[in-house]
Scaffold this active site. Structure first.
Site, PDB file in Angstrom:
ATOM      1  N   CYS A  85      14.157  12.518  35.172  1.00  0.00           N
ATOM      2  CA  CYS A  85      15.187  12.729  33.633  1.00  0.00           C
ATOM      3  C   CYS A  85      15.012  11.522  33.269  1.00  0.00           C
ATOM      4  O   CYS A  85      15.222  10.526  33.821  1.00  0.00           O
ATOM      5  CB  CYS A  85      16.576  13.256  34.106  1.00  0.00           C
TER       6      CYS A  85
ATOM      7  N   HIS B  71     -21.293   4.555  66.731  1.00  0.00           N
ATOM      8  CA  HIS B  71     -21.783   5.638  66.754  1.00  0.00           C
ATOM      9  C   HIS B  71     -22.203   5.295  65.028  1.00  0.00           C
ATOM     10  O   HIS B  71     -23.786   6.542  64.640  1.00  0.00           O
ATOM     11  CB  HIS B  71     -21.672   7.010  66.623  1.00  0.00           C
TER      12      HIS B  71
ATOM     13  N   LYS C  74      -7.504   4.477  48.288  1.00  0.00           N
ATOM     14  CA  LYS C  74      -6.800   4.229  46.990  1.00  0.00           C
ATOM     15  C   LYS C  74      -8.056   2.250  46.963  1.00  0.00           C
ATOM     16  O   LYS C  74      -7.597   2.623  45.572  1.00  0.00           O
ATOM     17  CB  LYS C  74      -5.514   2.899  48.028  1.00  0.00           C
TER      18      LYS C  74
ATOM     19  N   GLU D  36     -10.701   4.443  44.444  1.00  0.00           N
ATOM     20  CA  GLU D  36     -10.196   5.390  43.388  1.00  0.00           C
ATOM     21  C   GLU D  36     -10.227   3.615  42.067  1.00  0.00           C
ATOM     22  O   GLU D  36     -10.556   4.025  40.616  1.00  0.00           O
ATOM     23  CB  GLU D  36      -9.588   5.730  43.835  1.00  0.00           C
TER      24      GLU D  36
ATOM     25  N   ASN E 175      21.557  12.392  35.368  1.00  0.00           N
ATOM     26  CA  ASN E 175      20.146  11.628  35.943  1.00  0.00           C
ATOM     27  C   ASN E 175      20.281  11.516  37.677  1.00  0.00           C
ATOM     28  O   ASN E 175      21.418  10.762  37.920  1.00  0.00           O
ATOM     29  CB  ASN E 175      19.559  10.527  35.133  1.00  0.00           C
ATOM     30  N   GLY E 176      19.782  12.186  38.623  1.00  0.00           N
ATOM     31  CA  GLY E 176      20.091  12.026  39.917  1.00  0.00           C
ATOM     32  C   GLY E 176      19.897  13.150  40.401  1.00  0.00           C
ATOM     33  O   GLY E 176      19.431  14.717  39.933  1.00  0.00           O
TER      34      GLY E 176
ATOM     35  N   GLU F 252      -5.816   6.982  54.047  1.00  0.00           N
ATOM     36  CA  GLU F 252      -5.712   6.370  52.329  1.00  0.00           C
ATOM     37  C   GLU F 252      -5.344   5.147  51.918  1.00  0.00           C
ATOM     38  O   GLU F 252      -5.758   4.897  50.817  1.00  0.00           O
ATOM     39  CB  GLU F 252      -3.684   6.353  52.698  1.00  0.00           C
TER      40      GLU F 252
ATOM     41  N   LYS G  62      -5.265  12.814  37.194  1.00  0.00           N
ATOM     42  CA  LYS G  62      -3.821  12.906  37.831  1.00  0.00           C
ATOM     43  C   LYS G  62      -3.720  15.055  38.116  1.00  0.00           C
ATOM     44  O   LYS G  62      -3.481  14.303  39.571  1.00  0.00           O
ATOM     45  CB  LYS G  62      -2.868  12.758  37.040  1.00  0.00           C
TER      46      LYS G  62
ATOM     47  N   TRP H 194      13.452  16.516  34.681  1.00  0.00           N
ATOM     48  CA  TRP H 194      12.871  16.568  35.063  1.00  0.00           C
ATOM     49  C   TRP H 194      13.420  17.849  36.572  1.00  0.00           C
ATOM     50  O   TRP H 194      13.857  16.856  36.852  1.00  0.00           O
ATOM     51  CB  TRP H 194      11.525  15.364  35.505  1.00  0.00           C
TER      52      TRP H 194
ATOM     53  N   ARG I  17       8.466   9.008  31.233  1.00  0.00           N
ATOM     54  CA  ARG I  17       8.612   8.716  32.414  1.00  0.00           C
ATOM     55  C   ARG I  17       8.817  10.860  33.267  1.00  0.00           C
ATOM     56  O   ARG I  17       9.267  11.170  33.882  1.00  0.00           O
ATOM     57  CB  ARG I  17      10.632   9.383  32.615  1.00  0.00           C
TER      58      ARG I  17
HETATM   59  C1  G6P Z   1      -5.697  13.623  42.601  1.00  0.00           C
HETATM   60  C2  G6P Z   1      -4.980  12.785  42.381  1.00  0.00           C
HETATM   61  C3  G6P Z   1      -4.707  12.576  43.651  1.00  0.00           C
HETATM   62  C4  G6P Z   1      -3.908  13.386  44.475  1.00  0.00           C
HETATM   63  C5  G6P Z   1      -4.879  14.420  44.492  1.00  0.00           C
HETATM   64  C6  G6P Z   1      -4.558  15.842  45.089  1.00  0.00           C
HETATM   65  O1  G6P Z   1      -7.276  13.434  42.764  1.00  0.00           O
HETATM   66  O2  G6P Z   1      -5.603  11.399  41.502  1.00  0.00           O
HETATM   67  O3  G6P Z   1      -3.828  11.291  43.422  1.00  0.00           O
HETATM   68  O4  G6P Z   1      -3.755  13.030  45.821  1.00  0.00           O
HETATM   69  O5  G6P Z   1      -5.191  15.225  42.831  1.00  0.00           O
HETATM   70  O6  G6P Z   1      -3.752  15.794  44.300  1.00  0.00           O
HETATM   71  P1  G6P Z   1      -1.587  16.702  44.000  1.00  0.00           P
HETATM   72  O7  G6P Z   1      -1.283  16.422  42.796  1.00  0.00           O
HETATM   73  O8  G6P Z   1      -2.283  18.295  44.514  1.00  0.00           O
HETATM   74  O9  G6P Z   1      -0.873  16.377  45.273  1.00  0.00           O
END
Ligand code: G6P
Length: 608
Positions: free
Chosen positions: A2, A504, A485, A488, A101-102, A481, A603, A75, A27
């Site tokens: 928010c 293997h 990171k 990507e 906000n909070g 993960e 995203k 939000w 935001r």
């Molecule tokens: C996209 C984003 C990732 C995310 C994935 C799943 O590939 O770039 O960062 O982990 O989607 O998205 P979600 O909103 O379902 O977590």
């Protein structure tokens, strides 16, 4: 997250509020509203959707004349995005109006009490409680009412407050949510963040926890919770608007990484009650929890990796057989979901097409679906049978950091809840784990503060062609993960491998100088990991090892070691991910990549 704006002065308030809210758009928000005192009463306009709608409804602010007002972009947290849930909220006769906000953690308890005193609630928000509570305590002195309310509220808040019978004053207060104030040429402003007021002033005062501000056209006064005056000094901000949006950080990704201590704490704190874990939001009784015989976790991308971690924890800690599957695979393989299977879908956006389709597939087969979701009111949140929200706030960088970290916390809470319900964890053991959980925010911060060391390391690997991430057990999950990171955002080819599986096939790719990032946080697997590290080092690899301080062999075995503070073995992913995020970030920055918007990625992936 928010956003709050407030103005009192000689100019028309509404256009300034709308302009300020526009500067907070970055935001993320789902609805917006403003309230202005028009000389007789406080008038409000609010609406679900973009600020454009609010602008149209108020003709750019013209239909709300007045020189004092507050505004808000919401939000959603408590209650879905809607006109009614949008802020500002008000007391029964509209004479006290608030933006917030909070999260008010004890709002249900407060709401019940207020309902007992005949207060009627129109929204599903926690914020409305504040408006009624102020009404309850208000006897003509705003400062007094605010301090009384502060003592009753648990949780986090930054508030802008208007009192209809004090129309020449604007009040604000904060605890654990950001709030700044600034003296402009012709008045005073409050805001959640610097960009909202930069156009009007560059001299900003940061409000500290527990401080209350009374503003008039002429100036502002600060008070503490005992209503005693407080001296404050302002700072001059010379950021441009773009830098201000990122809170002075170079990228949203880095800013969001630094928000992880808060995202993690916000996800566990409201759920820790009376020494236990309260996830009543799931609407599942202990009997229903005990009927869960199998867990199937479905997700995409990083959320899937959080699910891989979950498999180790649910099986290890709660002894519930768990399968974790990619949503894009699950939906097309006609899965067998027997009675007693709980399907958990994990998603930051709550809109990922494959995850949503998997949820529908599971529901059509009669399974109960639990959504672990960050975006309130999203499709997955609406369609799941139960929802557990991660309170990471909106994430802007495409590569997820804080939402992923919040997902891990949701998983820990669920697994501990199951383990306790099943009698696997004693009360004492649970208390010990919760103690470790509460330490995570500070530990994450410590690791983040180590960023320069990792940056120096990263700069040596800008030209790397391939990087391998290895780990065993839960450390394999975090390697996945870490690898995602890196690839990507830096466009360097990387792969995660279960360390024992290297021999293997993948080991044939190791050459002189290949970077291998090894994660080793599980004591019983230290020796095995050292063997795997030796295997790759003898073939020329340069090994970066992320491990615990008690791993005495680490320095001998690896070329470069990053130590993690001590935590419960099930929580180590929350710490190990931090150096891996920093590594990818600094490699990408060093290569000049577009960190926040990597090529070809989105995203939220709402198509198949
Ligand atoms: C996209 C984003 C990732 C995310 C994935 C799943 O590939 O770039 O960062 O982990 O989607 O998205 P979600 O909103 O379902 O977590």
């Amino acid at each position: 997250m928010c956003g709050i704006v407030g103005y009192i002065g000689k100019s028309q308030a509404a256009p300034i509020l709308l302009d300020g809210l526009a500067k907070l758009e970055y935001r993320g928000y789902d609805s917006a509203g403003i309230a202005v005192y028009d000389g007789q009463e406080i008038r409000k306009v609010k609406s679900r959707g973009r600020l454009k709608i609010l602008n149209e409804l108020t003709h750019g602010g013209e239909t709300l004349p007045g020189t004092v007002g507050i505004g808000h972009t919401r939000w959603a947290t408590h209650g879905s995005p809607s006109d009614i849930n949008a802020h500002p909220h008000h007391n029964k006769d509209g004479s006290i109006v608030v933006v917030h906000n909070g999260i008010i953690e004890n709002y249900l308890k407060l709401k019940k009490k207020l309902e007992g005193k005949n207060y009627k609630f129109v929204s599903e928000t926690d914020t409305e409680v504040i408006a009624h509570l102020l009404d309850e305590y208000y006897q003509g002195n705003p400062l007094q009412a605010i301090t009384k309310v502060m003592h009753r509220m648990e949780g986090s808040y930054a508030l802008g407050i208007l009192f209809g019978d004090h129309p020449d004053e604007l009040y604000a207060v904060r605890k654990d949510s950001p709030l700044i104030v600034g003296k402009t040429e012709d008045g005073c402003m409050i805001a959640s963040d610097v960009p909202a007021i930069l156009r009007y002033t560059r001299d900003v005062t940061f409000v500290e926890n527990g401080e209350i501000i009374r503003m008039t056209k002429e100036g502002m006064e600060f008070f503490n919770a005992d209503q005693e005056p407080v001296e404050k000094i302002s700072v001059h901000i010379d950021w441009d608007v773009k830098a201000a949006e990122k809170g002075g950080f170079e990228h949203f990704m880095l800013k969001e990484m630094y928000e992880q201590p808060r995202a993690v704490a916000d996800t566990f704190s409201p759920r820790l009650k009376e020494g236990g874990i309260d996830i009543g939001e799931l609407g599942m009784s202990t009997e229903e929890l005990l009927k869960v015989k199998k867990l199937v976790i479905v997700a995409c991308g990083s959320a899937y990796h959080a699910g891989v971690t979950a498999k180790y924890i649910f099986e290890g800690l709660a002894r519930i057989p768990t399968e974790t599957e990619l949503a894009s695979e699950f939906r097309y393989r006609n899965p067998i979901l027997e009675e007693g299977t709980l399907v958990a879908v994990i998603s930051q956006s709550g809109e990922t097409a494959d995850t949503l389709a998997a949820l529908r597939e599971a529901k059509s087969k009669g399974a109960r679906v639990l959504g672990i979701v960050n975006a309130v009111g999203s499709s997955i949140a609406r369609e799941a049978d139960s929802v557990m929200y991660t309170w990471a706030g909106p994430e802007i960088a495409v590569a997820t950091t804080k939402a992923y970290s919040a997902q891990l916390i949701a998983i820990y809470l669920l697994a501990m809840k199951f383990a306790f319900a099943k009698g696997i964890l004693t009360g004492e053991e649970l208390a010990g784990m919760l103690g470790d959980l509460k330490k995570l925010p500070v530990q994450i911060e410590m690791l983040l503060n180590n960023r320069e060391k990792i940056q120096r390391f990263a700069n040596r690997y800008l030209a790397a062609r391939d990087v391998y991430f290895i780990g065993r057990g839960i450390d394999y999950a975090i390697s996945m993960e870490g690898s995602l990171k890196l690839k990507e955002i830096s466009y360097i080819h990387s792969e995660a491998y279960a360390a024992g599986e290297l021999k293997h096939g993948t080991i044939s790719l190791i050459e002189e100088g290949t970077l291998v990032a090894a994660v080793s946080t599980q004591k019983e697997l230290y020796r095995k990991m050292i063997s795997n590290i030796t295997e790759v080092r003898t073939r020329g690899a340069f090994v970066l090892l992320v491990t615990n301080e008690d791993n005495t062999e680490a320095e001998k075995a690896a070329d470069y070691v990053i130590y993690l503070p001590e935590t419960n073995p099930y929580f180590t992913n929350s710490l190990a991910i931090i150096p891996l995020q920093l590594l990818s970030y600094y490699v990408a920055v060093g290569k000049g990549c577009d960190v926040d918007k990597p090529r070809n990625l989105a995203k939220s992936v709402t198509v198949e």
